[in-house]
Design a protein around this motif. Structure first.
Motif, PDB file in Angstrom:
ATOM      1  N   LEU A   1       2.958  -0.801   4.160  1.00 49.08           N
ATOM      2  CA  LEU A   1       3.401   0.140   4.023  1.00 49.08           C
ATOM      3  C   LEU A   1       4.375   0.873   3.284  1.00 49.08           C
ATOM      4  O   LEU A   1       5.369   0.650   4.308  1.00 49.08           O
ATOM      5  CB  LEU A   1       2.269   1.027   4.950  1.00 49.08           C
ATOM      6  CG  LEU A   1       0.822   0.304   4.861  1.00 49.08           C
ATOM      7  CD1 LEU A   1       0.991  -0.115   6.526  1.00 49.08           C
ATOM      8  CD2 LEU A   1       0.308   1.607   4.710  1.00 49.08           C
ATOM      9  N   GLY A   2       4.158   1.283   2.238  1.00 47.12           N
ATOM     10  CA  GLY A   2       4.987   2.337   1.541  1.00 47.12           C
ATOM     11  C   GLY A   2       6.309   0.983   0.737  1.00 47.12           C
ATOM     12  O   GLY A   2       5.858  -0.292   0.496  1.00 47.12           O
TER      13      GLY A   2
ATOM     14  N   GLY B   1      13.466 -12.304   3.310  1.00 47.20           N
ATOM     15  CA  GLY B   1      12.740 -11.649   3.573  1.00 47.20           C
ATOM     16  C   GLY B   1      12.337  -9.610   3.097  1.00 47.20           C
ATOM     17  O   GLY B   1      12.217 -10.451   1.969  1.00 47.20           O
ATOM     18  N   ALA B   2      11.729  -9.112   3.962  1.00 46.35           N
ATOM     19  CA  ALA B   2      10.763  -7.970   4.119  1.00 46.35           C
ATOM     20  C   ALA B   2      11.624  -6.732   4.414  1.00 46.35           C
ATOM     21  O   ALA B   2      12.583  -6.640   4.721  1.00 46.35           O
ATOM     22  CB  ALA B   2       9.713  -7.439   4.792  1.00 46.35           C
ATOM     23  N   LEU B   3      12.452  -6.159   2.933  1.00 46.76           N
ATOM     24  CA  LEU B   3      13.007  -5.178   3.357  1.00 46.76           C
ATOM     25  C   LEU B   3      12.925  -3.721   3.568  1.00 46.76           C
ATOM     26  O   LEU B   3      12.492  -3.793   2.325  1.00 46.76           O
ATOM     27  CB  LEU B   3      13.982  -5.386   2.258  1.00 46.76           C
ATOM     28  CG  LEU B   3      15.729  -4.263   2.397  1.00 46.76           C
ATOM     29  CD1 LEU B   3      16.191  -3.924   3.721  1.00 46.76           C
ATOM     30  CD2 LEU B   3      16.442  -4.113   1.162  1.00 46.76           C
ATOM     31  N   GLY B   4      13.108  -2.927   4.462  1.00 49.37           N
ATOM     32  CA  GLY B   4      12.402  -1.415   3.949  1.00 49.37           C
ATOM     33  C   GLY B   4      13.463  -0.583   3.561  1.00 49.37           C
ATOM     34  O   GLY B   4      14.646  -1.155   3.893  1.00 49.37           O
ATOM     35  N   ASN B   5      12.870   0.351   3.267  1.00 53.37           N
ATOM     36  CA  ASN B   5      13.593   1.250   2.628  1.00 53.37           C
ATOM     37  C   ASN B   5      14.117   2.782   3.361  1.00 53.37           C
ATOM     38  O   ASN B   5      15.364   3.532   2.767  1.00 53.37           O
ATOM     39  CB  ASN B   5      13.525   2.450   0.794  1.00 53.37           C
ATOM     40  CG  ASN B   5      11.425   2.675   1.807  1.00 53.37           C
ATOM     41  OD1 ASN B   5      11.520   2.831   2.545  1.00 53.37           O
ATOM     42  ND2 ASN B   5      10.885   3.222   1.205  1.00 53.37           N
ATOM     43  N   GLY B   6      13.525   2.426   4.813  1.00 53.51           N
ATOM     44  CA  GLY B   6      14.517   3.681   5.429  1.00 53.51           C
ATOM     45  C   GLY B   6      13.376   5.091   4.913  1.00 53.51           C
ATOM     46  O   GLY B   6      13.632   5.605   5.706  1.00 53.51           O
ATOM     47  N   THR B   7      12.567   4.837   4.408  1.00 51.85           N
ATOM     48  CA  THR B   7      11.937   5.813   4.153  1.00 51.85           C
ATOM     49  C   THR B   7      10.711   5.934   4.510  1.00 51.85           C
ATOM     50  O   THR B   7       9.839   7.369   4.455  1.00 51.85           O
ATOM     51  CB  THR B   7      11.558   6.216   2.202  1.00 51.85           C
ATOM     52  OG1 THR B   7      13.326   5.733   2.397  1.00 51.85           O
ATOM     53  CG2 THR B   7      11.565   7.552   2.019  1.00 51.85           C
ATOM     54  N   THR B   8       9.993   4.966   3.956  1.00 59.50           N
ATOM     55  CA  THR B   8       8.013   5.406   3.983  1.00 59.50           C
ATOM     56  C   THR B   8       7.808   3.686   4.106  1.00 59.50           C
ATOM     57  O   THR B   8       6.635   3.813   4.598  1.00 59.50           O
ATOM     58  CB  THR B   8       7.587   5.630   2.651  1.00 59.50           C
ATOM     59  OG1 THR B   8       7.872   4.277   1.941  1.00 59.50           O
ATOM     60  CG2 THR B   8       7.854   6.571   2.695  1.00 59.50           C
ATOM     61  N   SER B   9       8.627   3.271   4.839  1.00 62.14           N
ATOM     62  CA  SER B   9       8.057   1.168   5.097  1.00 62.14           C
ATOM     63  C   SER B   9       7.833   1.141   6.495  1.00 62.14           C
ATOM     64  O   SER B   9       8.905   1.146   6.916  1.00 62.14           O
ATOM     65  CB  SER B   9       8.302   0.384   4.256  1.00 62.14           C
ATOM     66  OG  SER B   9      10.567   0.584   4.687  1.00 62.14           O
TER      67      SER B   9
ATOM     68  N   ILE C   1       6.461  10.945  -1.879  1.00 60.46           N
ATOM     69  CA  ILE C   1       5.660   9.071  -1.790  1.00 60.46           C
ATOM     70  C   ILE C   1       7.458   8.333  -2.004  1.00 60.46           C
ATOM     71  O   ILE C   1       8.299   9.042  -2.625  1.00 60.46           O
ATOM     72  CB  ILE C   1       5.376   7.905  -2.670  1.00 60.46           C
ATOM     73  CG1 ILE C   1       5.760   8.978  -4.001  1.00 60.46           C
ATOM     74  CG2 ILE C   1       3.423   8.236  -2.032  1.00 60.46           C
ATOM     75  CD1 ILE C   1       4.271   7.721  -5.133  1.00 60.46           C
ATOM     76  N   SER C   2       8.294   7.261  -1.459  1.00 57.43           N
ATOM     77  CA  SER C   2       9.137   7.010  -1.985  1.00 57.43           C
ATOM     78  C   SER C   2       9.781   6.052  -3.296  1.00 57.43           C
ATOM     79  O   SER C   2       8.519   6.089  -4.384  1.00 57.43           O
ATOM     80  CB  SER C   2       9.700   5.312  -1.129  1.00 57.43           C
ATOM     81  OG  SER C   2       8.546   4.452  -1.323  1.00 57.43           O
TER      82      SER C   2
ATOM     83  N   TYR D   1       0.479  -1.018  -0.038  1.00 59.36           N
ATOM     84  CA  TYR D   1       0.279   0.180  -0.153  1.00 59.36           C
ATOM     85  C   TYR D   1       0.814   1.041  -0.181  1.00 59.36           C
ATOM     86  O   TYR D   1       2.032   1.344   0.571  1.00 59.36           O
ATOM     87  CB  TYR D   1      -0.708   0.000   1.466  1.00 59.36           C
ATOM     88  CG  TYR D   1      -1.804  -1.103   1.326  1.00 59.36           C
ATOM     89  CD1 TYR D   1      -3.354  -1.289   0.945  1.00 59.36           C
ATOM     90  CD2 TYR D   1      -0.921  -2.319   1.384  1.00 59.36           C
ATOM     91  CE1 TYR D   1      -4.202  -2.020   0.760  1.00 59.36           C
ATOM     92  CE2 TYR D   1      -2.359  -3.427   1.587  1.00 59.36           C
ATOM     93  CZ  TYR D   1      -3.746  -3.675   1.529  1.00 59.36           C
ATOM     94  OH  TYR D   1      -4.391  -4.463   1.048  1.00 59.36           O
ATOM     95  N   PHE D   2       0.265   2.587  -0.806  1.00 58.96           N
ATOM     96  CA  PHE D   2       1.027   3.157  -0.575  1.00 58.96           C
ATOM     97  C   PHE D   2       1.231   4.219   0.709  1.00 58.96           C
ATOM     98  O   PHE D   2       0.507   3.637   1.435  1.00 58.96           O
ATOM     99  CB  PHE D   2       0.505   4.305  -1.368  1.00 58.96           C
ATOM    100  CG  PHE D   2       0.270   3.767  -3.249  1.00 58.96           C
ATOM    101  CD1 PHE D   2       1.589   4.259  -3.397  1.00 58.96           C
ATOM    102  CD2 PHE D   2      -0.699   3.842  -3.726  1.00 58.96           C
ATOM    103  CE1 PHE D   2       2.341   4.423  -4.891  1.00 58.96           C
ATOM    104  CE2 PHE D   2      -0.208   3.601  -4.956  1.00 58.96           C
ATOM    105  CZ  PHE D   2       1.155   3.429  -5.939  1.00 58.96           C
TER     106      PHE D   2
END
Lengths: 86, 282
Positions: B101-102, B110-118, A49-50, A36-37
């Motif tokens: 989200l993000g 696994g699931a890697l966050g982007n450090g921005t919106t995740s 948004i990224s 989801y955004f």
């Protein structure tokens, strides 16, 4: 500058700038299956948004985000750890 | 491949088994089959199926499976397969199915966050969905980064916090605030955010913090009183009201009842064996 003009290795340093209306239209919507955004505001209170959300978007309804202007990502400063803490 | 035919094939491969063993395998298989929103089998890779079934078997044998409310194996390499709760693999918020989200990057690791919106929402509210004064959260991290709270339940009302963070800031803080930050916290140091991080409370006056089953800091014996105030949803990779989003790669996470030291040791071995079987151990 749009997404396709940014080297892949630099993507983490950029984000796509939105208008408030665009941010509202994306919030809670799917950009890829079960993803989801999450529009947020940067240090200048721009709605963004990224780059990943732009790059991975496969929802035909929102492919217009591929043409959004990309700007350097500067996050809002983190809040104090606890209330009253410097 | 239909769910029914795939299930039949899998069970044929693994016969003969006792009734209890078949039940264990069916729990694991149910997750593999239902980790999907299309009606097709979600996790098709045989090695991943075997790893999930072994994970269920080992957790049940060690007596920790029944202490779990949510188990996220992060298997299958997509947001769809990563979002399901092993204990209740329904596509529903009430089943504590994750919502991503993000900008996450999903892979077999696994699931890697982007450090921005995740971040990810578990939809689990400790005060409503966990047992008072018997609680734990855990998370397996595959990369070494500086970040903040890897798991957090917060209702914007300090000091009610329930969180864990593996490595933060210039002091390499490894911490948990397990119900409140005034009297029920452990702040220690850790220079590598890779590993399996867990905090467990087994009573209102006994709370601990672990990395790879090794206790960090002292056992907290201050009496906690505010379980009912933990009304924030448990999030992975962000805290409510905070501008920091995770840059870490998560490969396993649990939420549930308090775990004894023996439970923690057993779970560490099980999780590491699970990760090794998938070739993604750290």
């Amino acid at each position: 500058m749009i997404l396709s003009q940014i080297p892949v290795t630099e993507l983490v340093n950029y984000c796509a700038k939105l208008t408030l209306e665009q941010a509202d239209s994306l919030r809670g919507q799917v950009f890829l299956q079960d993803s989801y955004f999450n529009p947020i505001q940067d240090i200048e209170d721009n709605w963004i948004i990224s780059a990943q959300e732009v790059a991975y978007c496969a929802n035909p309804e929102f492919l217009w985000i591929k043409d959004l202007p990309m700007i350097p990502f500067v996050p809002k400063p983190a809040p104090a750890w606890h209330v009253g803490e410097a | 491949m239909s769910v029914r035919s795939a299930r039949y094939n899998l069970l044929q491969l693994r016969r003969p088994k006792s009734n209890s063993m078949q039940i264990i395998e069916l729990d694991g298989w149910a997750f593999c089959a239902r980790a999907s929103t299309t009606g097709q089998v979600g996790i098709r890779d045989f090695r991943q199926q075997k790893a999930v079934i072994a994970l269920v078997r080992d957790m049940k044998n060690a007596g920790v499976y029944e202490k779990m409310k949510a188990v996220y194996p992060f298997v299958g390499g997509t947001a769809t397969t990563h979002m399901f709760n092993l204990k209740d693999p329904r596509d529903a918020n009430a089943a504590y199915r994750l919502s991503f989200l993000g900008g996450w990057t999903h892979s077999d690791n696994g699931a890697l966050g982007n450090g921005t919106t995740s971040y990810a929402d578990t939809f689990l509210i400790p005060a409503n969905n966990l047992t008072a004064y018997s609680t734990h959260i855990s998370i397996y991290i595959r990369n070494d980064t500086l970040f903040w709270k890897d798991m957090s339940s917060f209702n914007n009302n300090q000091p009610n916090n329930f969180n864990i963070g593996a490595r933060f800031g210039t002091t390499n803080l490894f911490f948990t605030e397990h119900y409140d930050y005034l009297n029920n916290f452990v702040y220690n140091t850790n220079t590598d955010s890779r590993g399996y991080f867990l905090t467990s409370r087994t009573a209102n006056n006994s709370m601990k913090l672990f990395k790879n089953a090794t206790q960090f800091g002292s056992t907290v014996t201050s009496i906690a009183t505010n379980f009912a105030n933990l009304t924030g949803k448990m999030w992975i990779g962000r805290e409510l009201g905070d501008s920091r989003y995770t840059n870490r790669q998560y490969a396993f996470s649990t939420i549930g009842d308090g775990l004894t030291d023996a439970n923690v040791t057993a779970l560490q071995s099980i999780v590491q064996r699970f990760q090794t079987s998938l070739g993604r151990q750290v």
